[in-house]
Design an enzyme around this catalytic site. Structure first.
Site, PDB file in Angstrom:
ATOM      1  N   GLU A 196      67.366  55.655  10.806  1.00  0.00           N
ATOM      2  CA  GLU A 196      68.518  56.516  10.487  1.00  0.00           C
ATOM      3  C   GLU A 196      68.653  56.690   8.979  1.00  0.00           C
ATOM      4  OE1 GLU A 196      72.050  55.441  12.765  1.00  0.00           O
ATOM      5  OE2 GLU A 196      71.026  55.973  14.629  1.00  0.00           O
ATOM      6  N   GLU A 317      66.428  55.169  20.190  1.00  0.00           N
ATOM      7  CA  GLU A 317      67.775  54.661  20.495  1.00  0.00           C
ATOM      8  C   GLU A 317      68.451  55.673  21.405  1.00  0.00           C
ATOM      9  OE1 GLU A 317      70.332  53.344  17.288  1.00  0.00           O
ATOM     10  OE2 GLU A 317      68.618  52.546  16.180  1.00  0.00           O
TER      11      GLU A 317
HETATM   12  O1  AHR Z   1      72.570  50.716  18.289  1.00  0.00           O
HETATM   13  C1  AHR Z   1      73.583  50.556  17.353  1.00  0.00           C
HETATM   14  C2  AHR Z   1      73.339  51.332  16.081  1.00  0.00           C
HETATM   15  O2  AHR Z   1      73.342  52.692  16.351  1.00  0.00           O
HETATM   16  C3  AHR Z   1      72.025  51.113  15.378  1.00  0.00           C
HETATM   17  O3  AHR Z   1      72.020  49.986  14.576  1.00  0.00           O
HETATM   18  C4  AHR Z   1      71.892  52.352  14.554  1.00  0.00           C
HETATM   19  O4  AHR Z   1      70.555  52.685  14.301  1.00  0.00           O
HETATM   20  C5  AHR Z   1      72.640  53.401  15.344  1.00  0.00           C
HETATM   21  O5  AHR Z   1      73.518  54.102  14.577  1.00  0.00           O
END
Ligand code: AHR
Length: 514
Positions: A196, A317
């Site tokens: 991110e 994610e």
């Molecule tokens: O999964 C929780 C968080 O969500 C992670 O650390 C981040 O990459 C995303 O914003």
């Protein structure tokens, strides 16, 4: 390739007190093709971050814990990982990764410095779970490790040395590793260059990050035959420009680029995992299914720079993100997991499978005790969530050949104008077994499903179902499991067709053999 084609659209207007839809009949047509891709097992990957009790308490309790463990890893959780055939784990973050300095997590535990987990609740951790603990876990369980490197607050030198430490046979970093008790290098394929980077990983622009990616990846070397698969920090959900700029400027040096997608529309009002109404339910189904459009669009952009589809789109994610359970640390992201979450998991996996030509990995967030978890732990107890059971029933799709299909389902329009089919499905073939998984999101109507097997020879069918009396059902400590995997014997195969009644709010997986 799109496996999933919806016809017979019968969209209902968006209603706040949701649809009295009449989802009675659905036809699915299998379209086997020699050129169909294999569904990468990495699509069933997990995300394990130093966040709340995902690692500490969830996986790792330490050798001296009264909780039964093997070398510090919880025995019950080890068994769950094995049973789930977890193919891959991403570690150490997430946002945590960009403040993680790997040198703090190697060497004698008593010498490891403590650190404040600034992203996640300000918790102080002792670094007792570090590189050796993670890589040994993966090796022991035959899980592919995916290391997410610190780009936000680290240096090129630090990441380059970490790769050398893990994978080189000789040299100063290998010497240090050997002194720390590990003679042989580990095998490391997946390396994330930042996480991110548009947000917690450095608040960069895509132009700036593209250069950073090029620089970092230059110095992350392949030692002694180890071959890294270098992953660019990709877009947040609908940010197509990010994918465009990164592919244009750095795509040639990437093996994969990530995509993050959480089922949230309003970050200030995420809602409760357990308390929701019918309207909320259908909104979530629409939000989950939106990943199909998202992947298609990011993929189309990638096609401009990479028509051969060499670069993978990795949804590293994804999942539901609810308000934390009352009374828990807001920074620890601990939430319950109901039958509704199970439907999200199944819809998402159906979509990922259908895009297997481009989507080569996906990691649900997160494995234990955080967000849409596979399992929850409390002291020495563990519960398996409804989402765990979806992953379990989808194991046969791992590394199986995709069978493209068409679903002729009613499509409903939900809050925010999103559209979602009442039934979604996925099919694959491996070792002579054809597996078909289906989801019915209707809260109150079973659906008659008629499947055209398109010449696939099958005379025997067996099945499993995940459903529950109430969509709000979840599994809790000290109680009998409400949502689990049960045998399903309601499918019949005859004259090249498979028929069944797919119960409301259910996920059914069928195995067909000759
Ligand atoms: O999964 C929780 C968080 O969500 C992670 O650390 C981040 O990459 C995303 O914003």
């Amino acid at each position: 390739m799109r496996q999933y084609l919806i016809t017979g659209i019968m969209a209902l207007a968006a209603l706040s007190s949701m649809p009295a839809h009449a989802a009675e009949k659905v036809t699915i047509t299998l379209e086997p093709s020699d050129s169909a891709p294999v569904i990468a097992k990495e699509i069933y990957g997990q995300f394990t971050e130093h966040l709340g009790s995902c690692i500490y308490g969830g996986i790792w309790v330490g050798e001296d814990s009264p909780i039964p463990n093997t070398n510090g890893y919880r025995n019950d959780v080890l068994q769950a990982i094995r049973d789930l055939k977890v193919p891959l784990m991403r570690w150490p973050g997430g946002c945590f990764a960009d403040e993680y300095h790997w040198m703090d997590g190697v060497g004698p535990k008593e010498n490891r410095p403590r650190m404040v987990n600034t992203n996640w609740g300000g918790t102080v951790e002792d670094n007792s779970f570090g590189t050796h603990e993670f890589m040994n876990l993966c090796e022991m369980l035959d899980v592919e490790p995916y290391i997410s490197g610190n780009v936000g607050s680290g240096t090129v030198e630090e990441l380059a040395k970490w790769v050398e430490y893990m994978t080189a046979e000789d040299g100063p970093q290998a010497k240090l590793r050997k002194e720390n008790g590990r003679e042989k290098p580990w095998k490391l394929k997946y390396l994330g260059i930042g996480n991110e980077t548009w947000g917690c990983g450095g608040n960069m622009t895509p132009e700036y990050y593209s250069n950073i990616f090029r620089q970092y990846s230059t110095y992350c070397r392949n030692f002694n035959g180890n071959q890294l698969y270098k992953i660019g920090s990709g877009a947040d959900a609908y940010n197509y420009e990010w994918t465009d700029v990164c592919m244009k400027n750095a795509g040639k040096m990437m093996d994969g680029i990530s995509l993050h997608y959480y089922c949230v529309d309003d970050w200030d009002h995420k809602g409760s995992s357990r308390e929701f109404d019918t309207d909320d339910h259908y909104w979530l189904m629409g939000k989950a299914y939106d990943i199909d459009t998202l992947i298609s669009r990011h993929s189309q952009i990638m096609d401009r720079y990479d028509p051969q589809k060499r670069v993978g789109l990795l949804v590293d994610e994804w999942g539901t993100w609810w308000d934390v359970e009352p009374g828990t640390n807001p920074g620890h992201l601990y939430q319950q997991n109901t039958m509704r979450d199970a439907l999200v998991a199944a819809i998402s996996l159906n979509v990922f499978n259908s895009h297997a030509d481009r989507v080569r990995m996906a990691n649900i967030a997160q494995f234990a005790n955080v967000l849409q978890a596979m399992l929850l732990t409390k002291d020495d107890k563990m519960v398996l969530t409804p989402t765990y059971y979806v992953f379990k029933s989808y194991i046969p799709h791992q590394d199986a050949k995709l069978i493209p299909l068409k679903v002729d389902s009613e499509i409903i329009t939900v809050r925010k104008g999103r559209q979602v089919p009442v039934v979604t499905a996925t099919a694959s073939e491996k070792d002579g077994v054809t597996t078909i998984s289906m989801v019915n999101i209707s809260l109150d109507k079973a659906v008659d499903v008629d499947i055209d097997l398109a010449g696939i020879k099958a005379s025997k069918v067996s099945g499993e179902i995940i459903t529950s009396k109430d969509i709000h059902d979840y599994n809790d400590f000290g109680q009998e499991e409400k949502v689990t995997l049960r045998p399903f014997d309601g499918a019949k195969v005859k004259n090249g067709r498979l028929t069944l009644s797919l119960p409301a709010k259910s996920v059914v997986t069928l195995s067909l053999t000759k």
